[in-house]
Design a protein around this motif. Structure first.
Motif, mmCIF file in Angstrom:
data_model
loop_
_atom_site.group_PDB
_atom_site.id
_atom_site.type_symbol
_atom_site.label_atom_id
_atom_site.label_comp_id
_atom_site.label_asym_id
_atom_site.label_seq_id
_atom_site.Cartn_x
_atom_site.Cartn_y
_atom_site.Cartn_z
ATOM 1 N N THR A 205 -2.392 -36.012 21.970
ATOM 2 C CA THR A 205 -3.478 -36.879 21.515
ATOM 3 C C THR A 205 -3.827 -37.899 22.592
ATOM 4 O O THR A 205 -2.958 -38.328 23.357
ATOM 5 N N HIS A 206 -5.106 -38.296 22.622
ATOM 6 C CA HIS A 206 -5.601 -39.181 23.675
ATOM 7 C C HIS A 206 -6.626 -40.154 23.111
ATOM 8 O O HIS A 206 -7.155 -39.956 22.015
ATOM 9 N N LEU A 207 -6.933 -41.175 23.916
ATOM 10 C CA LEU A 207 -7.985 -42.122 23.566
ATOM 11 C C LEU A 207 -9.345 -41.543 23.928
ATOM 12 O O LEU A 207 -9.445 -40.469 24.515
ATOM 13 N N GLY A 208 -10.411 -42.304 23.599
ATOM 14 C CA GLY A 208 -11.758 -41.842 23.876
ATOM 15 C C GLY A 208 -12.258 -42.150 25.274
ATOM 16 O O GLY A 208 -13.200 -41.537 25.755
ATOM 17 N N SER A 209 -11.626 -43.130 25.951
ATOM 18 C CA SER A 209 -11.996 -43.470 27.321
ATOM 19 C C SER A 209 -10.844 -44.215 27.970
ATOM 20 O O SER A 209 -9.963 -44.770 27.288
ATOM 21 N N THR A 210 -10.862 -44.267 29.306
ATOM 22 C CA THR A 210 -9.759 -44.917 30.018
ATOM 23 C C THR A 210 -9.742 -46.422 29.792
ATOM 24 O O THR A 210 -8.675 -47.042 29.820
ATOM 25 N N ALA A 211 -10.898 -47.046 29.529
ATOM 26 C CA ALA A 211 -10.951 -48.495 29.347
ATOM 27 C C ALA A 211 -10.290 -48.946 28.048
ATOM 28 O O ALA A 211 -10.080 -50.144 27.849
ATOM 29 N N GLN A 212 -9.957 -48.009 27.171
ATOM 30 C CA GLN A 212 -9.274 -48.365 25.930
ATOM 31 C C GLN A 212 -7.770 -48.582 26.134
ATOM 32 O O GLN A 212 -7.070 -48.967 25.201
ATOM 33 N N THR A 213 -7.278 -48.331 27.345
ATOM 34 C CA THR A 213 -5.869 -48.567 27.650
ATOM 35 C C THR A 213 -5.690 -49.940 28.289
ATOM 36 O O THR A 213 -6.625 -50.527 28.840
ATOM 37 N N ARG A 214 -4.468 -50.430 28.247
ATOM 38 C CA ARG A 214 -4.133 -51.698 28.895
ATOM 39 C C ARG A 214 -3.741 -51.470 30.352
ATOM 40 O O ARG A 214 -3.306 -50.370 30.709
ATOM 41 N N PRO A 215 -3.882 -52.491 31.212
ATOM 42 C CA PRO A 215 -3.426 -52.349 32.600
ATOM 43 C C PRO A 215 -1.925 -52.073 32.648
ATOM 44 O O PRO A 215 -1.171 -52.474 31.752
ATOM 45 N N VAL A 216 -1.508 -51.406 33.716
ATOM 46 C CA VAL A 216 -0.106 -51.011 33.833
ATOM 47 C C VAL A 216 0.504 -51.527 35.127
ATOM 48 O O VAL A 216 -0.191 -51.977 36.039
ATOM 49 N N ARG A 217 1.815 -51.439 35.188
ATOM 50 C CA ARG A 217 2.562 -51.699 36.409
ATOM 51 C C ARG A 217 3.639 -50.639 36.563
ATOM 52 O O ARG A 217 4.071 -50.024 35.574
ATOM 53 N N ILE A 218 4.050 -50.396 37.787
ATOM 54 C CA ILE A 218 5.129 -49.453 38.057
ATOM 55 C C ILE A 218 6.450 -50.196 37.892
ATOM 56 O O ILE A 218 6.729 -51.157 38.612
ATOM 57 N N LEU A 219 7.249 -49.758 36.952
ATOM 58 C CA LEU A 219 8.509 -50.432 36.664
ATOM 59 C C LEU A 219 9.628 -49.972 37.585
ATOM 60 O O LEU A 219 10.487 -50.778 37.971
ATOM 61 N N LYS A 220 9.604 -48.682 37.952
ATOM 62 C CA LYS A 220 10.726 -48.151 38.722
ATOM 63 C C LYS A 220 10.372 -46.799 39.301
ATOM 64 O O LYS A 220 9.595 -46.042 38.710
ATOM 65 N N VAL A 221 10.907 -46.488 40.470
ATOM 66 C CA VAL A 221 10.822 -45.153 41.060
ATOM 67 C C VAL A 221 12.238 -44.702 41.376
ATOM 68 O O VAL A 221 12.971 -45.386 42.083
ATOM 69 N N ASP A 222 12.635 -43.569 40.832
ATOM 70 C CA ASP A 222 13.998 -43.053 41.001
ATOM 71 C C ASP A 222 13.985 -41.706 41.684
ATOM 72 O O ASP A 222 13.040 -40.916 41.544
ATOM 73 N N ASN A 223 15.065 -41.430 42.418
ATOM 74 C CA ASN A 223 15.319 -40.097 42.935
ATOM 75 C C ASN A 223 16.145 -39.341 41.899
ATOM 76 O O ASN A 223 17.232 -39.776 41.526
#
Length: 237
Positions: A205-223
């Protein structure tokens, strides 16, 4: 059988007659409940009948319809009312939309890197894994800006059906390194399209447009192995 959440995602409640029953489960011809899959958690939902109410634990399909397994051992007859938790559904829609945006940004900027895993979480985060080497970690940590730029563009999101064989022949529609989307009984596969940015096979399931989401941040990058990088993404506080 197509799920209501795919063709009519606005339907969060359903009155239905019971087709079959066993202790702790009823079979319905249709369901508004997303049963889970593709890294997306199942909907939180409940079922009501003349003598009680219970939380739905599992939804499974068979050739006749959808089995709804619920807490307890009641045997139900007559009409039932199924209700989906709207807030949790919306959270899953938001996270799944963002996961597709992240997938697209990585696919386009990292030489068509394929997906090796994904999981949405009830805490409002998601993680997504790619077939990439450790040398890409710093670039992956900088992904928040291009993802948030897509959010600001307010790109429309739509879904449609395509013949599975046709979709399989189009580069980029199937993004997983090791698993292809299942062929539906009618020979089709569902495609999710985000403006001119991206399209890929998906049953979630998805929203109707990308602007309906909140801004994000990258919390972590793992190997996670020699050729596997995991990105964990969450909302800006």
């Amino acid at each position: 059988m197509h799920l209501l959440c795919q063709g009519a995602p606005q339907v969060l409640e359903l009155e239905a007659d019971v087709l079959d029953t066993r202790p702790g489960a009823v079979l319905l011809a249709q369901t508004p409940v997303f049963p889970g899959g593709g890294g997306q958690l199942p909907d939180r939902a409940s079922i009501q009948w003349s003598k009680g109410e219970a939380d739905i634990r599992v939804v499974k399909s068979d050739e006749r319809g959808w089995w709804h397994e619920f807490d307890g051992e009641a045997e139900i007859s007559g009409p039932v009312h199924v209700s989906v938790n709207a807030a949790f559904r919306r959270l899953m829609c938001e996270l799944h939309t963002l996961a597709h945006v992240t997938n697209s940004v990585v696919f386009q900027n990292f030489g068509g890197a394929l997906l090796t895993g994904a999981q949405l979480s009830a805490d409002g985060t998601f993680r997504i894994d790619f077939d990439l080497t450790g040398s890409e970690a710093d670039r992956l940590r900088a992904l928040a800006d291009p993802i948030n730029d897509v959010i600001r563009q307010d790109l429309p999101i739509r879904t449609y059906q395509m013949r599975w064989d046709e979709a399989n022949s189009v580069p980029g529609l199937f993004r997983s390194k090791s698993v292809s989307p299942p062929r539906q009984a009618d020979g089709n596969v569902r495609i999710v399209e985000i403006g001119d940015l991206d399209r890929q096979a998906c049953g979630g399931t998805h929203l109707g447009s990308t602007a309906q989401t909140r801004p994000v941040r990258i919390l972590k990058v793992d190997n996670k192995g020699r050729q596997n990088r995991r990105i964990k993404v969450g909302f800006v506080d």
